[in-house]
Design a protein around this motif. Structure first.
Motif, PDB file in Angstrom:
ATOM      1  N   ASN A  87      55.808  96.068   7.098  1.00  0.00           N
ATOM      2  CA  ASN A  87      55.175  97.377   7.292  1.00  0.00           C
ATOM      3  C   ASN A  87      53.977  97.530   6.354  1.00  0.00           C
ATOM      4  O   ASN A  87      53.765  98.568   5.736  1.00  0.00           O
ATOM      5  N   GLU A  88      53.189  96.465   6.285  1.00  0.00           N
ATOM      6  CA  GLU A  88      51.980  96.450   5.472  1.00  0.00           C
ATOM      7  C   GLU A  88      50.805  95.975   6.317  1.00  0.00           C
ATOM      8  O   GLU A  88      50.986  95.345   7.360  1.00  0.00           O
ATOM      9  N   ARG A  89      49.616  96.273   5.864  1.00  0.00           N
ATOM     10  CA  ARG A  89      48.409  95.926   6.615  1.00  0.00           C
ATOM     11  C   ARG A  89      48.300  94.419   6.838  1.00  0.00           C
ATOM     12  O   ARG A  89      47.918  93.983   7.930  1.00  0.00           O
ATOM     13  N   GLU A  90      48.651  93.618   5.853  1.00  0.00           N
ATOM     14  CA  GLU A  90      48.462  92.176   5.897  1.00  0.00           C
ATOM     15  C   GLU A  90      49.766  91.444   5.628  1.00  0.00           C
ATOM     16  O   GLU A  90      50.649  91.971   4.946  1.00  0.00           O
ATOM     17  N   GLY A  91      49.866  90.227   6.163  1.00  0.00           N
ATOM     18  CA  GLY A  91      50.920  89.322   5.753  1.00  0.00           C
ATOM     19  C   GLY A  91      50.456  88.581   4.516  1.00  0.00           C
ATOM     20  O   GLY A  91      50.858  88.890   3.401  1.00  0.00           O
ATOM     21  N   ASP A  92      49.586  87.588   4.715  1.00  0.00           N
ATOM     22  CA  ASP A  92      48.931  86.912   3.594  1.00  0.00           C
ATOM     23  C   ASP A  92      47.476  87.364   3.449  1.00  0.00           C
ATOM     24  O   ASP A  92      46.923  87.316   2.350  1.00  0.00           O
ATOM     25  N   ARG A  93      46.860  87.757   4.553  1.00  0.00           N
ATOM     26  CA  ARG A  93      45.477  88.215   4.519  1.00  0.00           C
ATOM     27  C   ARG A  93      45.233  89.100   5.736  1.00  0.00           C
ATOM     28  O   ARG A  93      46.123  89.277   6.577  1.00  0.00           O
ATOM     29  N   ASN A  94      44.042  89.639   5.842  1.00  0.00           N
ATOM     30  CA  ASN A  94      43.665  90.508   6.953  1.00  0.00           C
ATOM     31  C   ASN A  94      43.433  89.669   8.207  1.00  0.00           C
ATOM     32  O   ASN A  94      42.488  88.879   8.269  1.00  0.00           O
ATOM     33  N   LEU A  95      44.288  89.836   9.220  1.00  0.00           N
ATOM     34  CA  LEU A  95      44.155  89.072  10.455  1.00  0.00           C
ATOM     35  C   LEU A  95      42.867  89.411  11.196  1.00  0.00           C
ATOM     36  O   LEU A  95      42.326  88.570  11.927  1.00  0.00           O
ATOM     37  N   ASN A  96      42.353  90.627  11.010  1.00  0.00           N
ATOM     38  CA  ASN A  96      41.165  91.063  11.738  1.00  0.00           C
ATOM     39  C   ASN A  96      39.873  90.750  10.987  1.00  0.00           C
ATOM     40  O   ASN A  96      38.828  91.347  11.259  1.00  0.00           O
ATOM     41  N   ARG A  97      39.941  89.852  10.044  1.00  0.00           N
ATOM     42  CA  ARG A  97      38.777  89.278   9.384  1.00  0.00           C
ATOM     43  C   ARG A  97      38.898  87.756   9.463  1.00  0.00           C
ATOM     44  O   ARG A  97      40.001  87.217   9.460  1.00  0.00           O
ATOM     45  N   ASN A  98      37.772  87.090   9.548  1.00  0.00           N
ATOM     46  CA  ASN A  98      37.773  85.625   9.628  1.00  0.00           C
ATOM     47  C   ASN A  98      38.698  85.144  10.744  1.00  0.00           C
ATOM     48  O   ASN A  98      39.490  84.216  10.569  1.00  0.00           O
ATOM     49  N   PHE A  99      38.556  85.789  11.913  1.00  0.00           N
ATOM     50  CA  PHE A  99      39.357  85.393  13.075  1.00  0.00           C
ATOM     51  C   PHE A  99      38.682  84.167  13.709  1.00  0.00           C
ATOM     52  O   PHE A  99      38.014  84.248  14.743  1.00  0.00           O
ATOM     53  N   VAL A 100      38.858  83.041  13.032  1.00  0.00           N
ATOM     54  CA  VAL A 100      38.212  81.788  13.417  1.00  0.00           C
ATOM     55  C   VAL A 100      39.264  80.687  13.393  1.00  0.00           C
ATOM     56  O   VAL A 100      39.881  80.450  12.350  1.00  0.00           O
ATOM     57  N   PRO A 101      39.517  80.020  14.508  1.00  0.00           N
ATOM     58  CA  PRO A 101      40.506  78.935  14.509  1.00  0.00           C
ATOM     59  C   PRO A 101      40.151  77.846  13.498  1.00  0.00           C
ATOM     60  O   PRO A 101      38.975  77.582  13.240  1.00  0.00           O
ATOM     61  N   THR A 102      41.184  77.232  12.942  1.00  0.00           N
ATOM     62  CA  THR A 102      40.966  76.188  11.952  1.00  0.00           C
ATOM     63  C   THR A 102      41.987  75.075  12.134  1.00  0.00           C
ATOM     64  O   THR A 102      43.145  75.339  12.512  1.00  0.00           O
ATOM     65  N   ASP A 103      41.563  73.839  11.880  1.00  0.00           N
ATOM     66  CA  ASP A 103      42.510  72.723  11.952  1.00  0.00           C
ATOM     67  C   ASP A 103      43.208  72.487  10.623  1.00  0.00           C
ATOM     68  O   ASP A 103      44.022  71.578  10.494  1.00  0.00           O
ATOM     69  N   LYS A 104      42.901  73.344   9.629  1.00  0.00           N
ATOM     70  CA  LYS A 104      43.561  73.251   8.330  1.00  0.00           C
ATOM     71  C   LYS A 104      44.032  74.638   7.894  1.00  0.00           C
ATOM     72  O   LYS A 104      43.522  75.220   6.939  1.00  0.00           O
ATOM     73  N   PRO A 105      45.021  75.192   8.600  1.00  0.00           N
ATOM     74  CA  PRO A 105      45.499  76.543   8.253  1.00  0.00           C
ATOM     75  C   PRO A 105      46.079  76.590   6.856  1.00  0.00           C
ATOM     76  O   PRO A 105      46.826  75.697   6.451  1.00  0.00           O
ATOM     77  N   GLN A 106      45.735  77.655   6.132  1.00  0.00           N
ATOM     78  CA  GLN A 106      46.156  77.800   4.737  1.00  0.00           C
ATOM     79  C   GLN A 106      47.173  78.917   4.533  1.00  0.00           C
ATOM     80  O   GLN A 106      47.767  79.018   3.473  1.00  0.00           O
ATOM     81  N   ASN A 107      47.344  79.776   5.532  1.00  0.00           N
ATOM     82  CA  ASN A 107      48.235  80.928   5.367  1.00  0.00           C
ATOM     83  C   ASN A 107      48.770  81.349   6.729  1.00  0.00           C
ATOM     84  O   ASN A 107      48.404  80.773   7.768  1.00  0.00           O
ATOM     85  N   PHE A 108      49.635  82.328   6.721  1.00  0.00           N
ATOM     86  CA  PHE A 108      50.283  82.766   7.956  1.00  0.00           C
ATOM     87  C   PHE A 108      49.265  83.227   8.986  1.00  0.00           C
ATOM     88  O   PHE A 108      49.341  82.859  10.169  1.00  0.00           O
ATOM     89  N   GLU A 109      48.288  84.040   8.571  1.00  0.00           N
ATOM     90  CA  GLU A 109      47.316  84.564   9.529  1.00  0.00           C
ATOM     91  C   GLU A 109      46.460  83.458  10.137  1.00  0.00           C
ATOM     92  O   GLU A 109      46.044  83.570  11.300  1.00  0.00           O
ATOM     93  N   ASP A 110      46.186  82.397   9.390  1.00  0.00           N
ATOM     94  CA  ASP A 110      45.472  81.257   9.977  1.00  0.00           C
ATOM     95  C   ASP A 110      46.248  80.693  11.169  1.00  0.00           C
ATOM     96  O   ASP A 110      45.666  80.344  12.206  1.00  0.00           O
ATOM     97  N   HIS A 111      47.563  80.588  11.021  1.00  0.00           N
ATOM     98  CA  HIS A 111      48.395  80.108  12.126  1.00  0.00           C
ATOM     99  C   HIS A 111      48.357  81.081  13.302  1.00  0.00           C
ATOM    100  O   HIS A 111      48.326  80.662  14.466  1.00  0.00           O
ATOM    101  N   VAL A 112      48.376  82.371  12.996  1.00  0.00           N
ATOM    102  CA  VAL A 112      48.338  83.371  14.058  1.00  0.00           C
ATOM    103  C   VAL A 112      47.025  83.277  14.838  1.00  0.00           C
ATOM    104  O   VAL A 112      47.005  83.341  16.068  1.00  0.00           O
ATOM    105  N   VAL A 113      45.915  83.138  14.112  1.00  0.00           N
ATOM    106  CA  VAL A 113      44.620  82.981  14.782  1.00  0.00           C
ATOM    107  C   VAL A 113      44.661  81.784  15.726  1.00  0.00           C
ATOM    108  O   VAL A 113      44.234  81.869  16.879  1.00  0.00           O
ATOM    109  N   ASN A 114      45.171  80.659  15.256  1.00  0.00           N
ATOM    110  CA  ASN A 114      45.244  79.465  16.092  1.00  0.00           C
ATOM    111  C   ASN A 114      46.100  79.690  17.333  1.00  0.00           C
ATOM    112  O   ASN A 114      45.837  79.111  18.397  1.00  0.00           O
ATOM    113  N   ALA A 115      47.135  80.520  17.218  1.00  0.00           N
ATOM    114  CA  ALA A 115      48.008  80.798  18.350  1.00  0.00           C
ATOM    115  C   ALA A 115      47.389  81.795  19.326  1.00  0.00           C
ATOM    116  O   ALA A 115      47.541  81.661  20.541  1.00  0.00           O
TER     117      ALA A 115
END
Length: 324
Positions: A87-115
């Motif tokens: 019940n917080e704005r972010e898990g590890d970081r703001n999902l609605n910033r840097n919404f750019v897929p990456t082949d080297k995810p560093q945090n939970f939101e990176d994985h979410v972006v890729n999905a």
């Protein structure tokens, strides 16, 4: 109904065993050609009005109360499960910033972006449902005007504007990324250009169109009703379901034009500005720590004022207002 899960593979210990590791989507498709619509809730975990509204619509479609007439509809009630369960704005970081897929995810939101990125790429339009802290009026946000520039080239302005008006909110904010780029240039490296890329910007970069709806205060039950009405509005506009909505007689569009950064901790606003507070050209808006006055450069209104912003972060935006 099609229910699918996108599996997220954790790569570090910040994703604990009791955190959800899958995103669930609910989809309906017909044999009749039509648009493909995607609806997100809880991109920010404490913004749950969209989640509740989406779950209502899932039940309506599942029960047969509402049926899909044409095209394809996909709903993701919880786009950021880690932030949602906290019940917080972010898990590890703001999902609605840097919404750019990456082949080297560093945090939970990176994985979410890729999905989520392939899901966005496979749809025509996105309705992203949010809410906000404090008081204020609900509003919709659209992107740039049609242009062939390098920052955010776009050719679907008319469709996006119609989409924004369909949700039934009389207040619209237009033109985020171009003004955010000014903040990047003025931040002394504190913020980067990719921070301005969220779900909407990514959707436009892939040929689609998108709006964000701020449906009201986080804790206000009316925000759920507004989000519910927004979904009905876009389904009606795209002729994807037989729903009845009341039209809005008049819209006010605020065109974002400028941003001021907080340069020193002793920079102060003249008062506690609120979203859409109007001002006249020459009005004193704020004073720098060295005494420099910031005067309004035109008749307009405040957008996203943050009196306690960190140094080298956005302090407030200014917008021109158009009544139509």
């Amino acid at each position: 109904m099609t229910v699918s899960s996108f599996q997220l593979q954790p790569v570090d210990t910040t994703i604990s065993a009791d955190q959800p590791e899958a995103l669930r989507s609910y989809g309906w498709a017909t044999a009749t050609p039509g648009p493909s619509l995607l609806i997100f809730g809880a991109v920010h975990g404490n913004e749950q009005s969209g989640t509740h509204a989406i779950r209502r619509w899932i039940e309506r479609f599942e029960s047969g109360q509402t049926r899909l007439k044409r095209g394809r509809l996909t709903m993701v009630p919880v786009a950021n499960p880690k932030a949602f369960i906290k019940n917080e704005r972010e898990g590890d970081r703001n999902l609605n910033r840097n919404f750019v897929p990456t082949d080297k995810p560093q945090n939970f939101e990176d994985h979410v972006v890729n999905a989520l990125a392939p899901l966005l790429e496979s749809h025509d339009a996105l309705l992203d449902l949010h809410s906000y802290s404090g008081d204020g009026v609900p509003f919709a946000m659209t992107g740039p005007l049609n242009n062939t520039g390098t920052l955010e080239p776009f050719a679907r302005q008319q469709e996006e504007e119609a989409f924004a008006k369909a949700v039934g909110l009389p207040t619209i904010v237009q033109g985020w990324l171009e003004v955010y780029d000014k903040a990047v240039q003025a931040s002394n490296g504190a913020i980067r250009a990719e921070h301005g890329i969220g779900t909407n910007e990514f959707m436009r970069s892939r040929g689609g169109y998108a709006i964000t709806v701020e449906s009201g205060s986080h804790a206000d039950p009316e925000a759920i009703e507004i989000a519910d009405r927004c979904i009905a509005g876009v389904l009606n506009l795209l002729d994807m379901a037989d729903v009845t909505v009341e039209p809005v007689a008049r819209y006010t569009t605020h065109h974002m034009k400028d941003v001021f950064m907080r340069q020193h901790k002793d920079d102060t606003m003249t008062r506690e500005w609120q979203n859409f507070d109007p001002f006249k050209k020459g009005d004193l808006l704020a004073t720098r720590a060295d005494g420099t006055q910031i005067l309004a450069p035109f008749d307009g209104c405040m957008i996203f004022p943050q009196s306690d912003a960190e140094v080298n972060r956005e302090w407030f935006y200014l917008a021109l207002t158009d009544h139509a």
